[in-house]
Design a protein around this motif. Structure first.
Motif, PDB file in Angstrom:
ATOM      1  N   ASN A 269     -14.367   8.340  16.339  1.00 52.26           N
ATOM      2  CA  ASN A 269     -14.402   9.556  17.182  1.00 52.26           C
ATOM      3  C   ASN A 269     -13.667  10.736  16.557  1.00 52.26           C
ATOM      4  O   ASN A 269     -13.051  11.548  17.251  1.00 52.26           O
ATOM      5  N   GLY A 270     -13.691  10.794  15.241  1.00 56.01           N
ATOM      6  CA  GLY A 270     -13.108  11.953  14.554  1.00 56.01           C
ATOM      7  C   GLY A 270     -11.597  11.952  14.486  1.00 56.01           C
ATOM      8  O   GLY A 270     -11.001  12.925  14.028  1.00 56.01           O
ATOM      9  N   ALA A 271     -10.958  10.860  14.883  1.00 51.62           N
ATOM     10  CA  ALA A 271      -9.484  10.772  14.807  1.00 51.62           C
ATOM     11  C   ALA A 271      -9.118   9.581  13.918  1.00 51.62           C
ATOM     12  O   ALA A 271      -9.881   8.623  13.837  1.00 51.62           O
ATOM     13  N   PRO A 272      -7.946   9.628  13.263  1.00 50.50           N
ATOM     14  CA  PRO A 272      -7.528   8.484  12.450  1.00 50.50           C
ATOM     15  C   PRO A 272      -7.561   7.194  13.272  1.00 50.50           C
ATOM     16  O   PRO A 272      -7.114   7.173  14.422  1.00 50.50           O
ATOM     17  N   GLY A 273      -8.089   6.120  12.676  1.00 52.71           N
ATOM     18  CA  GLY A 273      -8.270   4.854  13.398  1.00 52.71           C
ATOM     19  C   GLY A 273      -6.971   4.066  13.529  1.00 52.71           C
ATOM     20  O   GLY A 273      -6.037   4.246  12.751  1.00 52.71           O
ATOM     21  N   PRO A 274      -6.898   3.175  14.534  1.00 50.18           N
ATOM     22  CA  PRO A 274      -5.651   2.439  14.812  1.00 50.18           C
ATOM     23  C   PRO A 274      -5.208   1.503  13.688  1.00 50.18           C
ATOM     24  O   PRO A 274      -4.007   1.387  13.429  1.00 50.18           O
ATOM     25  N   VAL A 275      -6.147   0.829  13.015  1.00 53.64           N
ATOM     26  CA  VAL A 275      -5.749  -0.091  11.935  1.00 53.64           C
ATOM     27  C   VAL A 275      -5.157   0.722  10.784  1.00 53.64           C
ATOM     28  O   VAL A 275      -4.102   0.383  10.237  1.00 53.64           O
ATOM     29  N   THR A 276      -5.821   1.811  10.427  1.00 52.33           N
ATOM     30  CA  THR A 276      -5.318   2.672   9.353  1.00 52.33           C
ATOM     31  C   THR A 276      -3.931   3.203   9.697  1.00 52.33           C
ATOM     32  O   THR A 276      -3.020   3.199   8.852  1.00 52.33           O
ATOM     33  N   GLN A 277      -3.744   3.639  10.928  1.00 51.47           N
ATOM     34  CA  GLN A 277      -2.456   4.215  11.332  1.00 51.47           C
ATOM     35  C   GLN A 277      -1.343   3.177  11.268  1.00 51.47           C
ATOM     36  O   GLN A 277      -0.215   3.485  10.878  1.00 51.47           O
ATOM     37  N   GLN A 278      -1.673   1.927  11.627  1.00 49.82           N
ATOM     38  CA  GLN A 278      -0.672   0.852  11.557  1.00 49.82           C
ATOM     39  C   GLN A 278      -0.278   0.600  10.095  1.00 49.82           C
ATOM     40  O   GLN A 278       0.906   0.499   9.759  1.00 49.82           O
ATOM     41  N   ILE A 279      -1.290   0.521   9.226  1.00 49.02           N
ATOM     42  CA  ILE A 279      -1.019   0.254   7.805  1.00 49.02           C
ATOM     43  C   ILE A 279      -0.222   1.409   7.209  1.00 49.02           C
ATOM     44  O   ILE A 279       0.719   1.211   6.431  1.00 49.02           O
ATOM     45  N   ARG A 280      -0.577   2.613   7.601  1.00 48.58           N
ATOM     46  CA  ARG A 280       0.118   3.805   7.088  1.00 48.58           C
ATOM     47  C   ARG A 280       1.598   3.790   7.507  1.00 48.58           C
ATOM     48  O   ARG A 280       2.493   4.028   6.687  1.00 48.58           O
ATOM     49  N   ALA A 281       1.842   3.493   8.766  1.00 43.18           N
ATOM     50  CA  ALA A 281       3.227   3.458   9.259  1.00 43.18           C
ATOM     51  C   ALA A 281       4.016   2.375   8.519  1.00 43.18           C
ATOM     52  O   ALA A 281       5.153   2.598   8.080  1.00 43.18           O
ATOM     53  N   ASP A 282       3.402   1.196   8.367  1.00 47.41           N
ATOM     54  CA  ASP A 282       4.093   0.092   7.672  1.00 47.41           C
ATOM     55  C   ASP A 282       4.363   0.465   6.217  1.00 47.41           C
ATOM     56  O   ASP A 282       5.411   0.121   5.675  1.00 47.41           O
ATOM     57  N   TYR A 283       3.393   1.144   5.598  1.00 41.30           N
ATOM     58  CA  TYR A 283       3.574   1.524   4.190  1.00 41.30           C
ATOM     59  C   TYR A 283       4.853   2.341   4.037  1.00 41.30           C
ATOM     60  O   TYR A 283       5.656   2.079   3.141  1.00 41.30           O
ATOM     61  N   TRP A 284       5.084   3.332   4.880  1.00 49.35           N
ATOM     62  CA  TRP A 284       6.263   4.184   4.726  1.00 49.35           C
ATOM     63  C   TRP A 284       7.544   3.418   5.044  1.00 49.35           C
ATOM     64  O   TRP A 284       8.600   3.746   4.527  1.00 49.35           O
ATOM     65  N   GLN A 285       7.432   2.354   5.839  1.00 49.26           N
ATOM     66  CA  GLN A 285       8.602   1.478   6.018  1.00 49.26           C
ATOM     67  C   GLN A 285       8.860   0.663   4.759  1.00 49.26           C
ATOM     68  O   GLN A 285      10.002   0.495   4.340  1.00 49.26           O
ATOM     69  N   TRP A 286       7.784   0.158   4.147  1.00 51.77           N
ATOM     70  CA  TRP A 286       7.935  -0.633   2.922  1.00 51.77           C
ATOM     71  C   TRP A 286       8.558   0.215   1.812  1.00 51.77           C
ATOM     72  O   TRP A 286       9.263  -0.300   0.955  1.00 51.77           O
ATOM     73  N   MET A 287       8.269   1.514   1.815  1.00 50.71           N
ATOM     74  CA  MET A 287       8.850   2.400   0.793  1.00 50.71           C
ATOM     75  C   MET A 287      10.376   2.384   0.840  1.00 50.71           C
ATOM     76  O   MET A 287      11.036   2.720  -0.136  1.00 50.71           O
ATOM     77  N   MET A 288      10.936   2.049   1.998  1.00 48.89           N
ATOM     78  CA  MET A 288      12.395   2.015   2.157  1.00 48.89           C
ATOM     79  C   MET A 288      12.935   0.582   2.110  1.00 48.89           C
ATOM     80  O   MET A 288      14.121   0.367   2.297  1.00 48.89           O
ATOM     81  N   ASP A 289      12.060  -0.384   1.836  1.00 50.74           N
ATOM     82  CA  ASP A 289      12.472  -1.790   1.850  1.00 50.74           C
ATOM     83  C   ASP A 289      13.153  -2.156   0.524  1.00 50.74           C
ATOM     84  O   ASP A 289      12.546  -2.010  -0.543  1.00 50.74           O
ATOM     85  N   PRO A 290      14.419  -2.614   0.571  1.00 49.01           N
ATOM     86  CA  PRO A 290      15.148  -2.929  -0.668  1.00 49.01           C
ATOM     87  C   PRO A 290      14.427  -3.919  -1.583  1.00 49.01           C
ATOM     88  O   PRO A 290      14.655  -3.916  -2.795  1.00 49.01           O
ATOM     89  N   ARG A 291      13.525  -4.741  -1.027  1.00 50.23           N
ATOM     90  CA  ARG A 291      12.771  -5.695  -1.867  1.00 50.23           C
ATOM     91  C   ARG A 291      11.998  -4.992  -2.978  1.00 50.23           C
ATOM     92  O   ARG A 291      11.759  -5.565  -4.035  1.00 50.23           O
ATOM     93  N   PHE A 292      11.569  -3.754  -2.707  1.00 52.79           N
ATOM     94  CA  PHE A 292      10.684  -3.065  -3.654  1.00 52.79           C
ATOM     95  C   PHE A 292      11.350  -1.893  -4.356  1.00 52.79           C
ATOM     96  O   PHE A 292      10.713  -1.208  -5.153  1.00 52.79           O
ATOM     97  N   ARG A 293      12.614  -1.616  -4.008  1.00 52.32           N
ATOM     98  CA  ARG A 293      13.240  -0.376  -4.485  1.00 52.32           C
ATOM     99  C   ARG A 293      14.185  -0.612  -5.645  1.00 52.32           C
ATOM    100  O   ARG A 293      14.884  -1.616  -5.699  1.00 52.32           O
ATOM    101  N   GLU A 294      14.191   0.329  -6.569  1.00 50.38           N
ATOM    102  CA  GLU A 294      15.139   0.295  -7.683  1.00 50.38           C
ATOM    103  C   GLU A 294      15.858   1.646  -7.675  1.00 50.38           C
ATOM    104  O   GLU A 294      15.275   2.682  -8.018  1.00 50.38           O
ATOM    105  N   GLU A 295      17.113   1.630  -7.230  1.00 50.18           N
ATOM    106  CA  GLU A 295      17.859   2.877  -7.012  1.00 50.18           C
ATOM    107  C   GLU A 295      18.122   3.590  -8.339  1.00 50.18           C
ATOM    108  O   GLU A 295      18.340   2.952  -9.374  1.00 50.18           O
TER     109      GLU A 295
END
Ligand code: PLP
Length: 300
Positions: A269-295
């Motif tokens: 319906n012309g708006a971002p879909g719920p699955v995409t929005q969930q993955i997008r939100a999780d992605y930005w959380q993963w960006m701050m996850d120490p498992r993947f970060r090298e300071e």
């Protein structure tokens, strides 16, 4: 005092302001697109999944038979030093291996070239601007087909952008945000700087061939698995893509981005879909996850 506000580059052992970084006009990287590169993101002062990007860069160099005489540990150190010197805490950080100029002037033998490494970083780039990402991108299927993988292997990240650039002109002139290309069999491949995904009945499908094996694509698939969503890496025909429930893109430069329109077809319906929005939100959380970060150790 050097000005690194626009970014930094590492060349021949020195970190310099990006405007001062130049390569030779006879470099085959320029004259023949005989070059490979990779781009890792820096977010809130840390590299995200640096190991994965370095490994892919090494594989790309091997595929192109480029030898820059530096191991990954040295390249890692160079990237740290360069980004720290730039002072940029959100950055788009490129590492590049070029064929170089012929040591014997005029030689047409690639083995006669002096391969070399350089790197550069600039303020973080959103491949699809954030305001477009918020409303959902409009994509045009390009008339130009993606260069076949048996001609130029898209898994070795490259600057062969002739097909993408044609697609971008076509898309922009028709009022779309960006483009996505099919292969010669009519399957989806990728767009200029991003992988492509379809969501159907909550399953995530992304093309197998004709595209870069994106690190963001890998992250998206891992997030989907964490969420218990089925995933598939396989051929994605245009007819199936256009009938998807949702469509999205993914890249280091901006993460997953919803698509709400492909040619004249509107999604969710012309708006971002719920699955995409969930993955997008999780992605930005993963960006701050120490498992993947090298300071990065910035100077005080
Ligand atoms: N496909 C192409 C052609 C790209 O240039 C890029 C990234 O710049 C991608 C896909 C996405 O890959 P990644 O998620 O590793 O950035």
């Amino acid at each position: 005092m050097q000005d690194f506000s626009k970014g930094a580059a590492w060349m021949k052992g020195r970190v310099i302001p990006i405007d001062e970084a130049v390569i030779s006009v006879t470099d085959w990287g320029l004259t023949h697109s005989d070059i490979t590169y990779d781009v890792v993101g820096v977010w809130e002062g840390a590299f995200f999944r640096l190991d994965a990007y370095l490994e892919r860069f090494e594989a790309s160099m091997a595929a192109l038979r480029l030898d820059v005489g530096m191991d990954l540990a040295t390249i890692r150190q160079v990237l740290h030093r360069m980004v720290a010197t730039s002072g940029l805490h959100h950055s788009y950080c490129a590492m590049v291996a070029s064929r170089g100029s012929p040591i014997i002037p005029g030689s047409r033998d690639p083995r006669d070239c002096a391969n070399h490494f350089y790197a550069w970083n600039v303020p973080y780039i959103h491949v699809i601007p954030t305001e477009v990402a918020e409303r959902g991108a409009h994509l045009k299927i390009a008339t130009a087909r993606r260069i076949p993988p048996d001609s130029v292997d898209p898994r070795a990240k490259n600057y062969h952008w002739g097909d993408f650039t044609r697609g971008l002109f076509e898309a922009k002139e028709a009022g779309f945000d960006t483009t996505v290309l099919l292969d010669h069999a009519g399957n989806l491949t990728e767009g200029p700087g991003f992988n492509i995904f379809a969501v159907k009945d909550s399953a995530i499908i992304t093309p197998e061939l004709g595209c870069l094996e994106g690190i963001t694509r890998r992250t998206v698939l891992e997030i989907a698995e964490d969420l218990g969503l089925p995933t598939a890496i396989r051929a994605l025909p245009l007819a199936e893509f256009i009938e998807a429930d949702e469509v999205f893109t993914a890249t280091t430069g901006g993460g997953p981005v919803p698509v709400v329109k492909v040619d004249d077809r509107h999604f969710s319906n012309g708006a971002p879909g719920p699955v995409t929005q969930q993955i997008r939100a999780d992605y930005w959380q993963w960006m701050m996850d120490p498992r993947f970060r090298e300071e990065i150790a910035y100077p005080a």
